[in-house]
Write a protein that holds these residues in place. Structure first.
Motif, PDB file in Angstrom:
ATOM      1  N   MET A 126       0.817  -1.194   0.000  1.00  0.00           N
ATOM      2  CA  MET A 126       0.000   0.000   0.000  1.00  0.00           C
ATOM      3  C   MET A 126       0.866   1.266   0.000  1.00  0.00           C
ATOM      4  N   TRP A 127       1.939   1.254   0.839  1.00  0.00           N
ATOM      5  CA  TRP A 127       2.800   2.434   0.895  1.00  0.00           C
ATOM      6  C   TRP A 127       3.522   2.669  -0.435  1.00  0.00           C
ATOM      7  N   SER A 128       3.918   1.594  -1.083  1.00  0.00           N
ATOM      8  CA  SER A 128       4.595   1.737  -2.380  1.00  0.00           C
ATOM      9  C   SER A 128       3.650   2.363  -3.402  1.00  0.00           C
ATOM     10  N   TRP A 129       2.420   1.893  -3.414  1.00  0.00           N
ATOM     11  CA  TRP A 129       1.437   2.446  -4.354  1.00  0.00           C
ATOM     12  C   TRP A 129       1.216   3.927  -4.054  1.00  0.00           C
ATOM     13  N   HIS A 130       1.089   4.268  -2.773  1.00  0.00           N
ATOM     14  CA  HIS A 130       0.863   5.663  -2.399  1.00  0.00           C
ATOM     15  C   HIS A 130       2.051   6.540  -2.816  1.00  0.00           C
ATOM     16  N   ALA A 131       3.263   6.035  -2.630  1.00  0.00           N
ATOM     17  CA  ALA A 131       4.455   6.791  -3.028  1.00  0.00           C
ATOM     18  C   ALA A 131       4.460   7.041  -4.535  1.00  0.00           C
ATOM     19  N   ILE A 132       4.087   6.026  -5.302  1.00  0.00           N
ATOM     20  CA  ILE A 132       4.028   6.179  -6.763  1.00  0.00           C
ATOM     21  C   ILE A 132       3.000   7.233  -7.143  1.00  0.00           C
ATOM     22  N   GLU A 133       1.841   7.206  -6.496  1.00  0.00           N
ATOM     23  CA  GLU A 133       0.800   8.201  -6.766  1.00  0.00           C
ATOM     24  C   GLU A 133       1.299   9.614  -6.468  1.00  0.00           C
ATOM     25  N   GLU A 134       1.999   9.777  -5.346  1.00  0.00           N
ATOM     26  CA  GLU A 134       2.507  11.103  -4.980  1.00  0.00           C
ATOM     27  C   GLU A 134       3.541  11.589  -5.991  1.00  0.00           C
ATOM     28  N   ILE A 135       4.384  10.711  -6.471  1.00  0.00           N
ATOM     29  CA  ILE A 135       5.373  11.088  -7.483  1.00  0.00           C
ATOM     30  C   ILE A 135       4.668  11.522  -8.770  1.00  0.00           C
ATOM     31  N   GLU A 136       3.615  10.813  -9.135  1.00  0.00           N
ATOM     32  CA  GLU A 136       2.849  11.207 -10.323  1.00  0.00           C
ATOM     33  C   GLU A 136       2.233  12.586 -10.137  1.00  0.00           C
ATOM     34  N   HIS A 137       1.655  12.848  -8.958  1.00  0.00           N
ATOM     35  CA  HIS A 137       1.056  14.158  -8.697  1.00  0.00           C
ATOM     36  C   HIS A 137       2.108  15.258  -8.791  1.00  0.00           C
ATOM     37  N   LYS A 138       3.284  14.988  -8.225  1.00  0.00           N
ATOM     38  CA  LYS A 138       4.362  15.981  -8.257  1.00  0.00           C
ATOM     39  C   LYS A 138       4.773  16.278  -9.699  1.00  0.00           C
ATOM     40  N   SER A 139       4.911  15.233 -10.502  1.00  0.00           N
ATOM     41  CA  SER A 139       5.351  15.461 -11.882  1.00  0.00           C
ATOM     42  C   SER A 139       4.292  16.200 -12.692  1.00  0.00           C
ATOM     43  N   VAL A 140       3.031  15.915 -12.455  1.00  0.00           N
ATOM     44  CA  VAL A 140       1.960  16.638 -13.164  1.00  0.00           C
ATOM     45  C   VAL A 140       1.962  18.104 -12.739  1.00  0.00           C
ATOM     46  N   ALA A 141       2.098  18.358 -11.438  1.00  0.00           N
ATOM     47  CA  ALA A 141       2.115  19.741 -10.956  1.00  0.00           C
ATOM     48  C   ALA A 141       3.320  20.495 -11.520  1.00  0.00           C
ATOM     49  N   TYR A 142       4.467  19.849 -11.561  1.00  0.00           N
ATOM     50  CA  TYR A 142       5.667  20.511 -12.086  1.00  0.00           C
ATOM     51  C   TYR A 142       5.534  20.777 -13.581  1.00  0.00           C
ATOM     52  N   ASP A 143       5.025  19.813 -14.331  1.00  0.00           N
ATOM     53  CA  ASP A 143       4.811  20.021 -15.766  1.00  0.00           C
ATOM     54  C   ASP A 143       3.829  21.160 -16.015  1.00  0.00           C
ATOM     55  N   THR A 144       2.789  21.239 -15.195  1.00  0.00           N
ATOM     56  CA  THR A 144       1.813  22.322 -15.322  1.00  0.00           C
ATOM     57  C   THR A 144       2.471  23.660 -15.033  1.00  0.00           C
ATOM     58  N   PHE A 145       3.297  23.707 -13.997  1.00  0.00           N
ATOM     59  CA  PHE A 145       4.013  24.935 -13.666  1.00  0.00           C
ATOM     60  C   PHE A 145       4.912  25.360 -14.818  1.00  0.00           C
ATOM     61  N   LEU A 146       5.657  24.418 -15.372  1.00  0.00           N
ATOM     62  CA  LEU A 146       6.546  24.754 -16.492  1.00  0.00           C
ATOM     63  C   LEU A 146       5.761  25.268 -17.687  1.00  0.00           C
ATOM     64  N   TYR A 147       4.625  24.661 -17.960  1.00  0.00           N
ATOM     65  CA  TYR A 147       3.807  25.107 -19.089  1.00  0.00           C
ATOM     66  C   TYR A 147       3.240  26.506 -18.829  1.00  0.00           C
ATOM     67  N   ALA A 148       2.757  26.734 -17.613  1.00  0.00           N
ATOM     68  CA  ALA A 148       2.154  28.029 -17.281  1.00  0.00           C
ATOM     69  C   ALA A 148       3.190  29.148 -17.254  1.00  0.00           C
ATOM     70  N   SER A 149       4.438  28.824 -16.940  1.00  0.00           N
ATOM     71  CA  SER A 149       5.473  29.854 -16.842  1.00  0.00           C
ATOM     72  C   SER A 149       6.450  29.790 -18.015  1.00  0.00           C
ATOM     73  N   ARG A 150       6.043  29.192 -19.111  1.00  0.00           N
ATOM     74  CA  ARG A 150       6.957  28.981 -20.246  1.00  0.00           C
ATOM     75  C   ARG A 150       7.468  30.278 -20.852  1.00  0.00           C
ATOM     76  N   ASN A 151       6.721  31.375 -20.710  1.00  0.00           N
ATOM     77  CA  ASN A 151       7.146  32.642 -21.307  1.00  0.00           C
ATOM     78  C   ASN A 151       8.002  33.485 -20.367  1.00  0.00           C
ATOM     79  N   LEU A 152       8.200  33.016 -19.139  1.00  0.00           N
ATOM     80  CA  LEU A 152       9.027  33.757 -18.185  1.00  0.00           C
ATOM     81  C   LEU A 152      10.495  33.384 -18.356  1.00  0.00           C
TER      82      LEU A 152
END
Length: 68
Positions: free
Chosen positions: A1-27
């Protein structure tokens, strides 16, 4: 269960970071770094403040309301 949760958190982090990079691409890189740093400081400050409130609430529920 903990391994699955860790994988989910890593996915959330990568989606949030990709979104940030896309939103700030012109900066410029420097402004993007400063924005990221300010956001992380704000999130950290709010996290610590919230955890402190939660701890005090749990202590109050246990009948500990002051210095003894």
């Amino acid at each position: 269960m903990w391994s699955w949760h860790a994988i989910e958190e890593i996915e959330h982090k990568s989606v949030a970071y990709d979104t940030f990079l896309y939103a700030s691409r012109n900066l410029p890189a420097r402004k993007r770094y400063l924005l990221r740093a300010i956001i992380m400081l704000n999130v950290s400050k709010n996290f610590v403040r919230g955890r402190s409130r939660d701890r005090l609430d749990l202590l109050r529920q246990d009948g500990i309301t002051g210095w003894k």
